[in-house]
Design a protein around this motif. Structure first.
Motif, PDB file in Angstrom:
ATOM      1  N   LYS A 100       1.125  -0.810  -0.066  1.00 12.13           N
ATOM      2  CA  LYS A 100       0.212  -0.235   0.356  1.00 12.13           C
ATOM      3  C   LYS A 100       1.078   1.125  -0.317  1.00 12.13           C
ATOM      4  CE  LYS A 100      -3.364   2.864   2.507  1.00 12.13           C
ATOM      5  NZ  LYS A 100      -4.215   2.566   3.911  1.00 12.13           N
TER       6      LYS A 100
ATOM      7  N   ASP B 214      -3.007   9.839   3.320  1.00  8.73           N
ATOM      8  CA  ASP B 214      -3.771   9.982   3.602  1.00  8.73           C
ATOM      9  C   ASP B 214      -4.316  11.009   4.191  1.00  8.73           C
ATOM     10  OD1 ASP B 214      -6.692   8.633   3.145  1.00  8.73           O
ATOM     11  OD2 ASP B 214      -5.346   7.236   4.574  1.00  8.73           O
TER      12      ASP B 214
ATOM     13  N   ASP C  66       1.562   6.719   5.303  1.00 10.89           N
ATOM     14  CA  ASP C  66       0.391   5.421   4.553  1.00 10.89           C
ATOM     15  C   ASP C  66       1.263   4.917   3.792  1.00 10.89           C
ATOM     16  OD1 ASP C  66      -2.230   4.210   5.366  1.00 10.89           O
ATOM     17  OD2 ASP C  66      -3.267   5.045   4.366  1.00 10.89           O
TER      18      ASP C  66
ATOM     19  N   GLU D  59      -9.443   3.714   1.379  1.00  6.13           N
ATOM     20  CA  GLU D  59      -8.599   4.220   0.397  1.00  6.13           C
ATOM     21  C   GLU D  59      -7.845   2.806   0.659  1.00  6.13           C
ATOM     22  OE1 GLU D  59      -7.698   5.946   3.513  1.00  6.13           O
ATOM     23  OE2 GLU D  59      -5.896   4.880   2.640  1.00  6.13           O
TER      24      GLU D  59
ATOM     25  N   THR E 197      -0.683   0.293   5.862  1.00  3.91           N
ATOM     26  CA  THR E 197      -1.236   0.550   7.076  1.00  3.91           C
ATOM     27  C   THR E 197      -2.466   0.606   6.958  1.00  3.91           C
ATOM     28  OG1 THR E 197      -0.220   2.002   6.082  1.00  3.91           O
ATOM     29  CG2 THR E 197       1.201   1.273   7.138  1.00  3.91           C
TER      30      THR E 197
HETATM   31 ZN    ZN Z   1      -4.766   4.771   4.602  1.00  2.00          ZN
END
Ligand code: ZN
Ligand code: BES
Ligand code: MN
Length: 519
Positions: free
Chosen positions: A281, A286, A304, A365, A390
Motif C-alpha cells: 500500500k 492519506d 501510509d 482507500e 498500514t
Molecule cells: Zn490509509
C-alpha cells in the motif's frame, strides 16, 4: 550510512571514541557479558561492581558510560544492558543482541567510531549485532538545518553542520570478537549491510514529507534503485492505469493534483524454482479524502506508504543478496485528497478485476488500491502473494503500536509467516478472517462495499482484499498500521518515525522460499 567492519584488534588498542560492552541483569546485580573479558580485566575485574555503583542493573536498553581503563586508546566504555542472563552464557537470542547493539549505536550519535565487544558466539550473532548497530545508528535529518551542502563539514550531518543541535549518526562500527576471515561471519555482515541499507532507505521514504514524496517521486526513486541493482521496472502512469481499467487506484488518486502510479519491480534469478509477489500500500498521504480525517488523525499520514516502502526494500534486498527465487514487487501509489474531482462516498468504482465497489467511506482507500494491485499480481500466477499495508486503525486497537496482524487464506502459510517474523525479531500475531463479516460489506448497488461492520474492522479489510486474490493462489496480508511508524521514544534498534516494519520478514520469507523450506 554507518560503515561496519570486522576487526581482530584488542579493545585496548582500538582507536575509537568508545568501546561497547554488554552487561546482563543477574540475580545479585549486573553481570559483565561474554566478549568483554579483556575490558573487565583492565578494570581489575571490577567492571560489574563499578557499574553497580553507578546505578546500572543490566536491564534491557540501559546505557551507562564510564571512563575507559588507563592504557585504552578509546576514552569511553559504554555498557549496554542486555536484560536477563541467559541459561547458557553464550546464548543471547538474536533480537536481544540486535536491540542492545541498536541502543548502543543510537547512544553514540555524534561520535565517529566505536568498537563493539558484545557477546558473539557464532556467525548468526555477528549478523544480529551488525543489523542492530546499522539500524540503531539511523537518523533522519534531511530537513534540519539550512540545507546547504556539507562537504566542507567533513562528514557531519546537515543538522550538526548548521548548528541546529542534531547529532550525526555514528559513522563507523568495528565488531570485535567476530572472525574477520571466516566466510560465514563475512557473509553475515554483507547480508546485514545490504538489508539494513535498503531498510533505512525505506525509513527515509516514510519520513520524507508528503509535499516532497508524491506517487511520481516515489516511482522515480524506485525506478532508479531498480536499475542500479538489475531489477526490471515498469511504471503505469495515470493514462496507462485508465487504459487498463484500474478503477481502484484511479478512484483513490483522482482527487489529488499528483496522479497515481502502479510500479512493478521484477527480480528474477536463473536458478529460481518459486515466485513470490509482494504488494505494498503506497498512499503517499492519506487525508481521508471527502470522508476527511479530523485534526489529530492526519499529522502522521505520510506514513501510509510504509507497505510500499517495505516491498520496495525487500525486492532490492533480494536482488542484492542474489536470492534464488523470483520476487515481484507491486507498489500501489496514490495520494488520497479531497477536491472537486475526488471520489465521493456513494460513488461506484469498477475495479481492475471487473468487480464493482460502492465507496461508502473514502478513508477506506488502502483496500481499493491494493485490490487492483493484487488482481494484477495474480495474473502472473505466483506461488504466493503477500501484501503489506498500514490498513486499519482497528488493527492498532487490537494489537497496539508494535505488533502487526497476519491474515491469510491458508492456515499453514499464515503460521509460516508468523514464525518467520518471530525469527527476525518483528512482533506479529495471526488474526482470523471470520466469514460472517463478509455480509457487512453487502451493497445494494454494487458487488461489494468498501466498508463493513466497525467491530473487527481490520478483519473486514482483510476479507475485502481476499475477494481480489486470484483463484488457487496462496495469500497473506500484513496489517502494519501499528508498527510502521513510531510516535513514541526510540527503543532498541527502532527509531522515532518510520520503522521499516515488515522488510526483514519479507526478506527472510524470500530466503526461506529460495532454500526450499516452504511449500
Ligand atoms: Zn490509509
Ligand atoms: N491509513 C489508514 C489506517 C491507519 C490509521 C494507519 C492509523 C496508521 C495509523 C486507513 O486508510 C484508514 O483510514 N482506515 C480507516 C478504515 C475505515 C474508514 C473503515 C480506519 O481504520 O479508520
Ligand atoms: Mn484512510
Amino acid at each position: 550510512m554507518t560503515a561496519l567492519t570486522l576487526s581482530t584488534a584488542a579493545a585496548s588498542g582500538l582507536r575509537a571514541d568508545a568501546i561497547v560492552v554488554g552487561v546482563a541483569k543477574g540475580a545479585k546485580g549486573p553481570v559483565v557479558a561474554l566478549g568483554a573479558e579483556s575490558v573487565d580485566k583492565a578494570y581489575d575485574g571490577k567492571l560489574a561492581s563499578v557499574l553497580e555503583t553507578l546505578g546500572a542493573s543490566g536491564g534491557e536498553g540501559e546505557v551507562t558510560k564510564l571512563p575507559a581503563p588507563s592504557g585504552f586508546k578509546a576514552p569511553v566504555v559504554l555498557a549496554v544492558g542486555l536484560g536477563a542472563v541467559p541459561e547458557k552464557d553464550s546464548a543471547y537470542d538474536a533480537d536481544t543482541l540486535r536491540r542492545a547493539a541498536g541502543a548502543a549505536a543510537r547512544a553514540l550519535a555524534g561520535t565517529k567510531r566505536a568498537g563493539f565487544a558484545l557477546p558473539i558466539a557464532d556467525a548468526a550473532d555477528t549478523g544480529a549485532v551488525a543489523e542492530g548497530a546499522l539500524l540503531g545508528a539511523y537518523s533522519f535529518d534531511a530537513y534540519k538545518g539550512d540545507g546547504k551542502d556539507t562537504k566542507s563539514a567533513k562528514g557531519k550531518g546537515k543538522a550538526e553542520a548548521a548548528g541546529k543541535g542534531g547529532k550525526a549518526p555514528l559513522a563507523e562500527v568495528a565488531l570485535l570478537g567476530a572472525k574477520p576471515r571466516d566466510k560465514a561471519h563475512k557473509a553475515a555482515v554483507e547480508r546485514a549491510t545490504a538489508v539494513t541499507e535498503e531498510l533505512n532507505r525505506a525509513r527515509d521514504l516514510i519520513n520524507t514529507p508528503p509535499n516532497d514524496l508524491n506517487p511520481e517521486a516515489f516511482a522515480a526513486v524506485a525506478g532508479a534503485a531498480a536499475k542500479e541493482h538489475g531489477v526490471k521496472v515498469q511504471v503505469l502512469d495515470e493514462k496507462a492505469l485508465a487504459k487498463g481499467g484500474f478503477g481502484g487506484i484511479l478512484g483513490v488518486g483522482v482527487g489529488s493534483d499528483a496522479p497515481p502510479r502502479l510500479v512493478k519491480l521484477s527480480y528474477t534469478s536463473s536458478k529460481a524454482k518459486k515466485h513470490l509477489a509482494f504488494v505494498g500500500k503506497g498512499i503517499t498521504y492519506d487525508s481521508g479524502g471527502i470522508s476527511l480525517k479530523p485534526a489529530g488523525h492526519n499529522e502522521t499520514m505520510k506514513c501510509d506508504m510504509s507497505g510500499a516502502a517495505a516491498v520496495f526494500a525487500a525486492v532490492i534486498s533480494a536482488a542484492r543478496l542474489g536470492l534464488e527465487v523470483n520476487v515481484t514487487g507491486w507498489l500501489a501509489l496514490a495520494e488520497n485528497m479531497p477536491s472537486g474531482s475526488a471520489t465521493r462516498p456513494g460513488d461506484v468504482l469498477r475495479m481492475y478485476s471487473g468487480k464493482t465497489v460502492e465507496v461508502l467511506n473514502t478513508d477506506a482507500e488502502g483496500r481499493l488500491v491494493l485490490a487492483d494491485a493484487i488482481t494484477k499480481a495474480s495474473e502472473d500466477k505466483p506461488d504466493a502473494i503477500v501484501d503489506v499495508a498500514t490498513l486499519t486503525g482497528a488493527m492498532m486497537m487490537a494489537l497496539g503500536g508494535r505488533t502487526f496482524g497476519i491474515m491469510a487464506n491458508d492456515d499453514a502459510f499464515r503460521t509460516s509467516v508468523h514464525e518467520i517474523a518471530e525469527e527476525v525479531g518483528e512482533p506479529s500475531w495471526p488474526m482470523p478472517l471470520p466469514e460472517h463479516l463478509l455480509k457487512g460489506m453487502d451493497s445494494p448497488t454494487a458487488d461489494i462495499a468498501n466498508m463493513g461492520e466497525r467491530m473487527g474492522g481490520g478483519l473486514v479489510a482483510g476479507l475485502f482484499l481476499r475477494e481480489f486474490v486470484g483463484e488457487g493462489i496462496t495469500w497473506a496480508h500484513l496489517d502494519i498500521a501499528g508498527p510502521a511508524y513510531n510516535e513514541a521514544a526510540p527503543f532498541g534498534y527502532t527509531p522515532k518515525g518510520g520503522t521499516g516494519s515488515a522488510v526483514r520478514t519479507l526478506v527472510r520469507l524470500a530466503e526461506r522460499t529460495a532454500a526450499g523450506d516452504l511449500g
